[in-house]
Scaffold this active site. Structure first.
Site, PDB file in Angstrom:
ATOM      1  N   HIS A  60       0.839  -1.198   0.000  1.00  9.88           N
ATOM      2  CA  HIS A  60       0.000   0.000   0.000  1.00  9.88           C
ATOM      3  C   HIS A  60       0.875   1.249   0.000  1.00  9.88           C
ATOM      4  O   HIS A  60       1.971   1.267   0.573  1.00  9.88           O
ATOM      5  CB  HIS A  60      -1.000  -0.007   1.150  1.00  9.88           C
ATOM      6  N   ASP A 173       5.682   3.288   7.048  1.00 10.77           N
ATOM      7  CA  ASP A 173       4.513   2.432   6.782  1.00 10.77           C
ATOM      8  C   ASP A 173       3.694   3.157   5.712  1.00 10.77           C
ATOM      9  O   ASP A 173       2.963   4.074   6.025  1.00 10.77           O
ATOM     10  CB  ASP A 173       3.724   2.235   8.078  1.00 10.77           C
ATOM     11  N   GLU A 206      -5.307   1.630   1.958  1.00 14.86           N
ATOM     12  CA  GLU A 206      -5.187   0.470   2.861  1.00 14.86           C
ATOM     13  C   GLU A 206      -5.478   0.858   4.301  1.00 14.86           C
ATOM     14  O   GLU A 206      -6.114   0.108   5.051  1.00 14.86           O
ATOM     15  CB  GLU A 206      -3.769  -0.128   2.749  1.00 14.86           C
ATOM     16  N   GLU A 207      -4.991   2.021   4.692  1.00 16.87           N
ATOM     17  CA  GLU A 207      -5.073   2.440   6.104  1.00 16.87           C
ATOM     18  C   GLU A 207      -6.511   2.672   6.577  1.00 16.87           C
ATOM     19  O   GLU A 207      -6.753   2.816   7.768  1.00 16.87           O
ATOM     20  CB  GLU A 207      -4.242   3.718   6.320  1.00 16.87           C
ATOM     21  N   ASP A 229       4.442  -5.309   3.652  1.00 15.94           N
ATOM     22  CA  ASP A 229       4.029  -4.207   4.529  1.00 15.94           C
ATOM     23  C   ASP A 229       5.026  -4.112   5.684  1.00 15.94           C
ATOM     24  O   ASP A 229       5.925  -4.939   5.806  1.00 15.94           O
ATOM     25  CB  ASP A 229       2.596  -4.451   5.047  1.00 15.94           C
ATOM     26  N   HIS A 320       2.817   4.459  12.679  1.00 18.97           N
ATOM     27  CA  HIS A 320       1.677   5.369  12.887  1.00 18.97           C
ATOM     28  C   HIS A 320       2.018   6.539  13.819  1.00 18.97           C
ATOM     29  O   HIS A 320       1.140   7.101  14.470  1.00 18.97           O
ATOM     30  CB  HIS A 320       0.423   4.623  13.361  1.00 18.97           C
TER      31      HIS A 320
END
Ligand SMILES: [Zn+2]
Length: 349
Positions: A60, A173, A206-207, A229, A320
């Site tokens: 992603h 990420d 994706e998130e 990922d 994150h």
């Protein structure tokens, strides 16, 4: 740090706003693939045709961030969060709001200072709805001259070397996996005898619910999908080894079960294949059985009548958060293992 990796980390692209990062990926794939397209959903799909079997690699490309929701009469900006963000990391952070012309407007996430909080307020976590962004303008009209409701907000871009093989960057990420995917495609393009059609898919959104992985894997309908990922590294204070024993610098992570089985449960024969390939090629690797978190793999392997799917993860600290830490050696072992797995799948699966 290689320019491509740095460009991917510094680029903007929260879920649904992936155009700029998609351009970097399209550009990189154009030099390698026989065709590159952006589909209706915003996924970038590059293809190398060398045979019949269809193999998809998915990473992603979206990042977590915020969107401008409201501007008050004094020019303070209120926002919604896009993706999993813990409110406690937000106060005091520098952000960039990207306007329709592509300019990056600098702002700061403000909150009420502790001196003026009531005793009750000091004991409670500050929620994002009581935070605001200060862009140094004093009225709604002034703010509306430089940005709009609905513009995306990202954390201040950064990327660099922390020390030796330890690197840092915004949106690690999942831009580090996008980088790995591009390097895998580069390596596969050079292999002449590969009997497969390889699709590299940089998935969108994706998130916020694994959406691009759903539409792209339906369209491609691969015989095998390999999702790349990031995953949570446990080598930091506050995480017990029994919760995560994944360490930076110890190699690519072979993910077997996500979110206690609510995410992907990688099929036994794929686990076996991936482990065998890692061992046979002396590629440093670690194994991930994780309680929380899932990847595009969860939606890809349940798509259509079930798609055989494997997951490789790159251990990363502070996922994150505005900046994450990773180790370049783990990216390299991810690239090595992905190439070898795809070679084997093309031959045998
Ligand atoms: Zn991710």
């Amino acid at each position: 740090m290689e320019k491509l990796l740095k460009d991917l980390l510094m680029s903007d692209g929260i879920s649904g706003y992936e155009e700029n990062v998609a351009k970097i990926i399209t550009n990189a794939l154009s030099g390698i693939c026989t065709s590159v397209e952006t589909d209706n959903f915003g996924n970038v799909i590059g293809k190398i045709s060398k045979g019949k079997k269809k193999i998809m690699i998915a990473s992603h490309m979206d990042e977590i961030g915020m969107v401008v929701k409201h501007i008050d009469k004094n020019g303070y900006i209120y926002f919604i969060k896009v993706g999993g963000i813990n409110d406690s990391i937000l106060p005091g952070k520098i952000v960039k709001i990207i306007n329709k012309k592509g300019a990056f407007i600098t702002g700061l996430i403000g909150t009420k200072p502790p001196h003026l909080m009531t005793a009750k307020e000091t004991k409670q976590p500050i929620v994002y709805t009581s935070m605001f962004i200060d862009v140094g303008l004093s009225s709604k009209n002034e703010v509306l001259k430089v940005l709009d409701i609905g513009d995306q907000i990202i954390f201040e871009p950064n990327a660099g070397v922390l020390n030796g093989d330890f690197y840092y960057g915004k949106a690690a990420d999942n831009r580090i996996s996008c980088y790995a995917m591009l390097k895998v495609m580069e390596a596969l393009a050079k292999i002449e005898y590969l009997n497969a059609e390889i699709y590299a898919c940089a998935t969108a959104q994706e998130e916020v619910g694994l959406k691009g992985g759903k539409t792209s894997s339906f369209k491609i309908n691969p015989d095998f999908a390999l999702v790349i990922d990031t995953t949570i590294a446990g080598d930091m204070p506050g995480i017990e080894e029994k919760v995560s024993d994944l360490k930076l610098g110890k190699g690519v992570v072979i993910t077997m079960i996500e979110a206690s089985g609510r995410g992907t449960i990688v099929p036994q024969k794929i686990r076996k294949l991936m482990l065998e390939v890692a061992l046979a090629n002396n590629i440093p690797h670690q194994i991930d059985i994780i309680d929380g978190g899932m990847t595009d793999g969860a939606i890809v392997y349940t798509n259509r009548e079930g798609i055989l799917t494997g997951i490789l993860s790159i251990p990363t600290r502070y996922i994150h958060a505005p900046t994450s830490v990773f180790n370049i050696k783990d990216i390299n072992s991810t690239i090595d293992l992905a190439v070898k797995i795809i070679e084997k799948v093309a031959k045998e699966l």
